[in-house]
Design an enzyme around this catalytic site. Structure first.
Site, short mmCIF file in Angstrom:
data_model
loop_
_atom_site.label_atom_id
_atom_site.label_comp_id
_atom_site.label_asym_id
_atom_site.label_seq_id
_atom_site.Cartn_x
_atom_site.Cartn_y
_atom_site.Cartn_z
N LYS A 14 -42.92 -57.07 12.73
CA LYS A 14 -42.74 -58.20 13.66
C LYS A 14 -43.62 -59.39 13.26
O LYS A 14 -43.15 -60.52 13.23
CB LYS A 14 -43.09 -57.77 15.10
CG LYS A 14 -42.26 -56.59 15.61
CD LYS A 14 -42.59 -56.27 17.06
CE LYS A 14 -43.96 -55.69 17.28
NZ LYS A 14 -44.12 -54.27 16.87
N ARG A 89 -43.96 -55.26 26.64
CA ARG A 89 -44.00 -53.86 26.22
C ARG A 89 -43.74 -52.91 27.39
O ARG A 89 -43.66 -51.70 27.18
CB ARG A 89 -45.37 -53.53 25.62
CG ARG A 89 -45.48 -53.68 24.11
CD ARG A 89 -46.92 -53.44 23.71
NE ARG A 89 -47.09 -52.88 22.41
CZ ARG A 89 -47.41 -53.59 21.32
NH1 ARG A 89 -47.52 -54.90 21.38
NH2 ARG A 89 -47.62 -52.99 20.17
N ARG A 128 -51.47 -50.50 5.59
CA ARG A 128 -52.06 -51.73 6.15
C ARG A 128 -53.52 -51.49 6.53
O ARG A 128 -54.36 -52.35 6.37
CB ARG A 128 -51.25 -52.18 7.39
CG ARG A 128 -51.73 -53.49 7.99
CD ARG A 128 -50.78 -54.02 9.04
NE ARG A 128 -50.96 -53.38 10.34
CZ ARG A 128 -50.20 -53.62 11.41
NH1 ARG A 128 -49.19 -54.47 11.33
NH2 ARG A 128 -50.42 -53.01 12.55
N ARG A 146 -49.68 -44.60 19.15
CA ARG A 146 -49.02 -45.89 19.41
C ARG A 146 -47.51 -45.75 19.34
O ARG A 146 -46.78 -46.36 20.12
CB ARG A 146 -49.51 -46.93 18.40
CG ARG A 146 -50.87 -47.49 18.78
CD ARG A 146 -51.65 -48.02 17.61
NE ARG A 146 -51.00 -49.09 16.90
CZ ARG A 146 -51.24 -49.40 15.62
NH1 ARG A 146 -52.12 -48.70 14.93
NH2 ARG A 146 -50.62 -50.40 15.06
P1 ADP Z 1 -48.70 -52.99 16.70
O1 ADP Z 1 -47.37 -53.56 17.07
O2 ADP Z 1 -48.87 -52.83 15.22
O3 ADP Z 1 -49.04 -51.76 17.48
P2 ADP Z 1 -50.08 -55.19 17.98
O4 ADP Z 1 -50.94 -56.04 17.13
O5 ADP Z 1 -48.84 -55.77 18.52
O6 ADP Z 1 -49.82 -53.96 17.04
O7 ADP Z 1 -50.91 -54.59 19.20
C1 ADP Z 1 -52.11 -53.87 19.01
C2 ADP Z 1 -52.54 -53.22 20.30
O8 ADP Z 1 -52.77 -54.24 21.31
C3 ADP Z 1 -51.53 -52.27 20.95
O9 ADP Z 1 -51.60 -50.97 20.41
C4 ADP Z 1 -51.96 -52.34 22.42
O10 ADP Z 1 -53.08 -51.54 22.67
C5 ADP Z 1 -52.39 -53.79 22.61
N1 ADP Z 1 -51.26 -54.62 23.10
C6 ADP Z 1 -50.60 -55.57 22.39
N2 ADP Z 1 -49.63 -56.12 23.13
C7 ADP Z 1 -49.65 -55.50 24.33
C8 ADP Z 1 -48.88 -55.58 25.52
N3 ADP Z 1 -47.85 -56.43 25.63
N4 ADP Z 1 -49.19 -54.78 26.56
C9 ADP Z 1 -50.21 -53.93 26.47
N5 ADP Z 1 -50.97 -53.77 25.39
C10 ADP Z 1 -50.71 -54.54 24.32
#
Ligand code: ADP
Length: 190
Positions: A14, A89, A128, A146
């Site tokens: 993404k 999410r 990564r 995750r």
């Molecule tokens: P990835 O998609 O690789 O898991 P992100 O950089 O999008 O990584 O997010 C990293 C972490 O940040 C997630 O595992 C979560 O803990 C938190 N996070 C990100 N976006 C949200 C969201 N919309 N709601 C809740 N937690 C979030």
């Protein structure tokens, strides 16, 4: 306004695609993960709260995340449109986003989902993790958590946007350029 939700499990690509698409379509890219990491680095109160969840591979609570997202959107009052990456999410977050955009006389135009199978995701994230400095990428158990959280809490949003005829699945395996091409086809036909 063209507001897009870029969707898919962790490691789907993404962020990579959002960086390209924001230039191509002149949109503001908001990555909730990036905003959290910025706050963690700068040891803000928000960062401190978020860190305890992120390090375990859990979601940050909705209330915290939604407030943060609202503030990011408000910082960009002049935007042509947004690419939301990592948000929503949960269904609560999707409702909050609809509400927020409605207040601005606009809406989510499309959810574009990058589809990649789990074992490829784990490989990509471990790779990564070698260079990103992200603690949540360095540990296979956290990565798998995750992905589990994604299926248990986030994947339902596919139905949420499907019901509104806004869901577009895109094959997320291939070269970066090929995938940009696939996504662009969707956007150009909106
Ligand atoms: P990835 O998609 O690789 O898991 P992100 O950089 O999008 O990584 O997010 C990293 C972490 O940040 C997630 O595992 C979560 O803990 C938190 N996070 C990100 N976006 C949200 C969201 N919309 N709601 C809740 N937690 C979030």
């Amino acid at each position: 306004m063209t507001n897009l939700v870029l969707f898919g499990p962790p490691g789907a690509g993404k962020g990579t695609q959002a960086d390209i698409l924001k230039e191509k379509y002149q949109l503001v890219h908001i990555s909730t993960g990036d905003v959290f990491r910025y706050n963690i680095k700068n040891e803000t109160e928000l960062g401190l709260t978020a860190k305890s969840f992120i390090d375990k591979g859990q979601l940050v609570p909705d209330e915290v995340t939604i407030n943060m997202l609202n503030a990011e959107v408000d910082k960009n009052a002049e935007a042509n449109g947004f690419i939301f990456d990592g948000f929503p999410r949960t269904e609560n977050q999707a409702d909050a986003l609809a509400e927020l955009l409605k207040g601005k006389g606009t809406e989510v135009k499309a959810m574009i989902a990058l589809e990649v199978e789990d074992e490829v995701l784990v490989k990509r994230l471990l790779e990564r993790g070698k260079t990103s400095g992200r603690k949540d990428d360095a540990d296979e158990a956290v990565i798998r958590n995750r992905i589990t959280v994604y299926y248990e809490e986030t994947a339902i949003l596919k139905e949420y946007y499907k019901k509104q005829n806004k869901y577009y699945g895109v094959d997320g395996v291939g070269s970066i350029e090929e995938i940009t091409e696939r996504i662009s086809k969707v956007i150009d036909n909106l």
